[in-house]
Design a protein around this motif. Structure first.
Motif, short mmCIF file in Angstrom:
data_model
loop_
_atom_site.label_atom_id
_atom_site.label_comp_id
_atom_site.label_asym_id
_atom_site.label_seq_id
_atom_site.Cartn_x
_atom_site.Cartn_y
_atom_site.Cartn_z
N LEU A 1 0.83 -1.20 0.00
CA LEU A 1 0.00 0.00 0.00
C LEU A 1 0.87 1.26 0.00
O LEU A 1 0.56 2.23 -0.68
CB LEU A 1 -0.95 0.00 1.19
CG LEU A 1 -1.97 -1.16 1.21
CD1 LEU A 1 -2.87 -1.07 2.42
CD2 LEU A 1 -2.81 -1.17 -0.06
N ILE B 107 2.21 1.79 -3.44
CA ILE B 107 1.18 2.33 -4.33
C ILE B 107 1.19 3.86 -4.26
O ILE B 107 1.15 4.55 -5.27
CB ILE B 107 -0.22 1.78 -3.95
CG1 ILE B 107 -0.32 0.32 -4.40
CG2 ILE B 107 -1.33 2.61 -4.58
CD1 ILE B 107 -1.60 -0.38 -3.96
N VAL B 108 1.31 4.38 -3.02
CA VAL B 108 1.39 5.83 -2.85
C VAL B 108 2.68 6.37 -3.47
O VAL B 108 2.66 7.33 -4.24
CB VAL B 108 1.33 6.22 -1.36
CG1 VAL B 108 1.54 7.72 -1.19
CG2 VAL B 108 0.01 5.80 -0.75
N THR C 121 2.53 6.24 -7.22
CA THR C 121 1.24 6.61 -7.81
C THR C 121 0.77 5.52 -8.76
O THR C 121 0.46 5.76 -9.93
CB THR C 121 1.31 7.96 -8.56
OG1 THR C 121 2.33 8.75 -8.00
CG2 THR C 121 -0.01 8.69 -8.46
N ALA C 122 0.75 4.29 -8.26
CA ALA C 122 0.40 3.15 -9.11
C ALA C 122 -1.09 2.89 -9.08
O ALA C 122 -1.68 2.80 -8.01
CB ALA C 122 1.16 1.92 -8.65
N GLU C 123 -1.68 2.79 -10.27
CA GLU C 123 -3.11 2.53 -10.34
C GLU C 123 -3.43 1.06 -10.19
O GLU C 123 -4.53 0.68 -9.81
CB GLU C 123 -3.66 2.98 -11.70
CG GLU C 123 -3.87 4.46 -11.81
CD GLU C 123 -4.10 4.83 -13.25
OE1 GLU C 123 -5.25 4.79 -13.70
OE2 GLU C 123 -3.10 5.15 -13.94
N ALA D 31 -8.31 -2.47 0.77
CA ALA D 31 -7.62 -1.24 1.20
C ALA D 31 -7.06 -0.51 0.00
O ALA D 31 -7.14 0.72 -0.09
CB ALA D 31 -6.53 -1.57 2.20
N ARG E 40 -8.21 -0.55 -2.97
CA ARG E 40 -9.32 0.07 -3.69
C ARG E 40 -9.72 1.40 -3.03
O ARG E 40 -9.98 2.39 -3.71
CB ARG E 40 -10.51 -0.87 -3.75
CG ARG E 40 -11.51 -0.48 -4.84
CD ARG E 40 -12.88 -1.08 -4.61
NE ARG E 40 -13.58 -0.48 -3.49
CZ ARG E 40 -14.24 0.68 -3.54
NH1 ARG E 40 -14.27 1.36 -4.66
NH2 ARG E 40 -14.83 1.17 -2.48
N LEU E 41 -9.74 1.41 -1.69
CA LEU E 41 -10.10 2.64 -0.99
C LEU E 41 -9.11 3.76 -1.30
O LEU E 41 -9.45 4.94 -1.27
CB LEU E 41 -10.13 2.40 0.53
CG LEU E 41 -11.36 1.65 1.06
CD1 LEU E 41 -11.19 1.34 2.53
CD2 LEU E 41 -12.61 2.48 0.81
N MET E 42 -7.86 3.37 -1.59
CA MET E 42 -6.86 4.39 -1.90
C MET E 42 -6.93 4.82 -3.35
O MET E 42 -6.29 5.80 -3.74
CB MET E 42 -5.46 3.83 -1.60
CG MET E 42 -5.21 3.61 -0.12
SD MET E 42 -3.76 2.58 0.11
CE MET E 42 -2.58 3.50 -0.85
N GLY E 43 -7.65 4.07 -4.16
CA GLY E 43 -7.78 4.44 -5.56
C GLY E 43 -6.94 3.58 -6.50
O GLY E 43 -6.63 3.99 -7.61
N ALA E 44 -6.57 2.38 -6.05
CA ALA E 44 -5.79 1.49 -6.91
C ALA E 44 -6.51 0.15 -7.03
O ALA E 44 -7.24 -0.25 -6.13
CB ALA E 44 -4.39 1.29 -6.35
N VAL F 10 -10.88 -0.94 6.45
CA VAL F 10 -11.21 -2.32 6.05
C VAL F 10 -11.39 -3.18 7.30
O VAL F 10 -12.35 -3.95 7.42
CB VAL F 10 -10.12 -2.90 5.13
CG1 VAL F 10 -10.35 -4.39 4.92
CG2 VAL F 10 -10.12 -2.18 3.79
N THR G 267 -12.83 5.94 -5.95
CA THR G 267 -11.62 6.44 -5.30
C THR G 267 -10.54 6.70 -6.34
O THR G 267 -10.56 6.13 -7.43
CB THR G 267 -11.07 5.39 -4.30
OG1 THR G 267 -10.95 4.14 -4.97
CG2 THR G 267 -12.01 5.23 -3.11
N ALA G 268 -9.61 7.58 -5.98
CA ALA G 268 -8.47 7.84 -6.86
C ALA G 268 -7.27 8.20 -5.99
O ALA G 268 -7.42 8.62 -4.84
CB ALA G 268 -8.78 8.97 -7.83
#
Lengths: 293, 129, 134
Positions: free
Chosen positions: A194, A197-198, A201-203, A229, A231-235, B91, B102-103
């Motif tokens: 996670l 991902i931040v 900036t990985a989708e 989790a 998905r909640l971040m946008g990935a 979660v 979300t993005a």
């Protein structure tokens, strides 16, 4: 009798030290010749001399219990040696032999003692045997504990090393998981992924579990939580490489992996590229072998 | 009472939450946003929560209902910039907010709204690599 | 080793929930919890503080740094003199609510904590304890 036996032993160590040490050196040299290279005979003999010195001073206290305070300095020394051997990869036998090989020189010294009554001889030998046995066992315990420390440390290192998050493309990460997943490791994996991902900036993140032999309910749930989790971040996550047995197990366990799943990492990458609007095409008409990226 | 500012960017509304919201502030935001969507005809709402250190079930529920209300008003809500620790906690709490888009950041969020507004397929052109 | 200390906060208005969150965060940082664990215990505290306010009619939160000889942690005890909970096992279920919330307060707080204890009976108020260890 115990005390007198201990005193007899201490006296003998004092009187016949040179001879015992010479015999012991020979024993150590012989043992060391069988597995050469790890430690020099000189070093062994030097350690032996120190052990003998401490043993004599401890025994002259009259105490025959190797776990008592009188023997604490000797135990410290043996522990240090034992630990070093554990880290250097000595076998348990090699480590124990160091202490046990003192027996023969001590017995020989007792046998050639003049003016020793059978009773005194027996008492002295008994003390010597129990003491050396006790110290040998202590050596083994430290050895074992040190090996366990090594194992725990290696487990931690493996768990850190074995969760590398790699970038496959701009915006596409992969997490190839190898080995058994336990709850603690899965948590580390989850947080690493996670955060990556931040950072990138990985989708899309691909979790590849080709190298995971089994998945239990708990691990399956951890995977699901990671996906949720992310998905909640946008990935989005894609899970790839679920083995047939694992798929079956999960269905039987009633775990429904309600996520996008692909058979192989390659399929997952193809899907990921499609999602970010990329397509892989062959660089025709150049010959495939010569084609460069 | 304090209000959280709502910015208009083209067809989208942008809200950046930078304070640890108490419950009344969250409820006021929900009302304000609903009114602004209706007044501006916005097609999308971006809620940037990258400064938020926690999202509990109350704030989660607020995000959920903003998304539901804006959907009825023909606008798409995108929550952007949720931190990893916040996501893991949500979660675990049992809140996966399936109705919320979300993005990763505001830029991606705007792109998401743009795609949905234009009505085109997401994977049309396909840049060759 | 600093002596375990405790701080009692009043929960009378929704501002107080924010204050509980901030103090729990400070305590979590002090005992050295990781970021994810900090977030979990702060979120759990937020849920329970809101329960205390909404269902208990207000009460107190006692935040304490604990030490079991080596391991440190944060413990928070919420107490109110409200109507109490008739059936705790029902109240612990995901989705159960009497106040129009999501019904994740109690069950969620338990999942986010290492230790969880609830005592309540009708008319005798409610006491909930949560703790998270490093």
């Amino acid at each position: 009798m115990d005390r007198s036996g201990t005193m007899l032993f201490a006296d003998l160590l004092g009187r016949a030290k040179t001879r015992i040490m010479a015999d012991w050196s020979a024993e150590l040299e012989r043992a060391n010749a069988r597995v050469p290279g790890r430690v020099s005979t000189q070093e062994l003999v030097a350690q032996g001399r120190e052990v003998l010195e401490l043993l004599q001073s401890a025994a002259s206290s009259g105490d025959s219990d190797p776990t008592s305070a009188a023997y604490s300095r000797l135990r410290d020394l043996l522990a240090e040696m034992s630990r070093a051997r554990a880290f250097q990869g000595f076998s348990p036998t090699e480590t124990a032999t160091f202490v046990f090989s003192l027996k023969k020189p001590v017995f020989d010294a007792f046998r050639t003692e003049p003016d020793l009554s059978p009773d005194a001889m027996s008492a002295g030998l008994w003390t010597a045997t129990t003491l050396i046995d006790g110290l040998g066992l202590f050596t083994m315990e430290v050895f074992q504990k040190s090996r366990e420390e090594v194992i725990i440390r290696q487990q931690r290192e493996i768990s850190e090393l074995s969760t590398p998050v790699v970038k496959l493309w701009d915006g596409v990460l992969a997490l190839p998981l190898i080995g058994t997943l336990d709850s603690e490791r899965t948590q580390v994996v989850m947080e690493n992924l996670l955060q990556s991902i931040v950072d990138h900036t990985a989708e899309i993140a691909i979790i590849d579990i080709t190298g995971v032999p089994t998945v239990d309910t708990l691990v399956a749930q951890h995977l699901l939580k990671t996906v949720a989790a992310a998905r909640l971040m946008g990935a989005d996550c894609i899970i790839s490489g679920i083995r047939p047995q694992i798929a079956q197990t999960m269905v039987h366990l009633g775990v429904e992996l309600n996520v996008v799943s692909k058979a192989t990492l390659a399929d997952a990458l193809a899907l990921a590229l499609q999602r970010i609007g990329r397509r892989v095409v062959s660089a025709s008409p150049a010959p495939a072998v010569r084609a460069s990226a | 009472m304090d209000r959280i500012p709502i910015l208009k960017m083209g067809h989208a509304l942008l809200v950046t939450i930078q304070v640890d919201m108490h419950d009344q502030l969250a409820m006021a935001l929900e009302e304000d946003l609903t009114a602004r969507i209706a007044a501006t005809g916005a097609r999308g709402v971006l809620i940037d929560i990258s400064s938020l250190e926690i999202v509990d079930s109350f704030i989660g529920r607020m995000l959920d209902s903003i998304a539901a209300v804006s959907r009825l008003l023909d606008a798409r809500t995108v929550v952007v910039g949720m931190r990893p620790a916040v996501a893991i906690t949500l979660v675990e709490l049992g809140l996966s907010m399936p109705g919320v888009n979300t993005a990763l950041n505001v830029e991606r969020g705007l792109a998401l709204i743009g795609v949905s507004v234009s009505g085109d397929g997401e994977h049309d052109a396909g840049t060759e690599v | 080793m600093p002596a375990p200390r405790s701080e009692v906060l009043e929960i009378r208005a929704s501002d107080d929930i924010v204050r509980v969150r901030q103090r729990v965060r400070t305590a979590s940082v002090e005992v050295g919890l990781g970021l994810v664990d900090q977030t979990k215990i702060v979120t759990a505290a937020s849920e329970l503080a809101r329960n205390t306010l909404d269902y208990g009619g207000g009460g107190t939160a006692a935040i304490e740094i604990i030490d079991d000889g080596g391991r440190r942690g944060v413990r928070i005890v919420f107490e109110d003199d409200g109507p109490g909970i008739p059936d705790i096992s029902v109240a612990m279920r995901d989705g159960y609510t009497t106040g129009g919330g999501l019904g994740l307060g109690l069950s969620g707080a338990r999942r986010l904590s290492n230790e969880f204890d609830i005592r309540s009976s009708p008319g005798a108020g409610t006491r909930v304890m949560i703790a998270r260890w490093k």
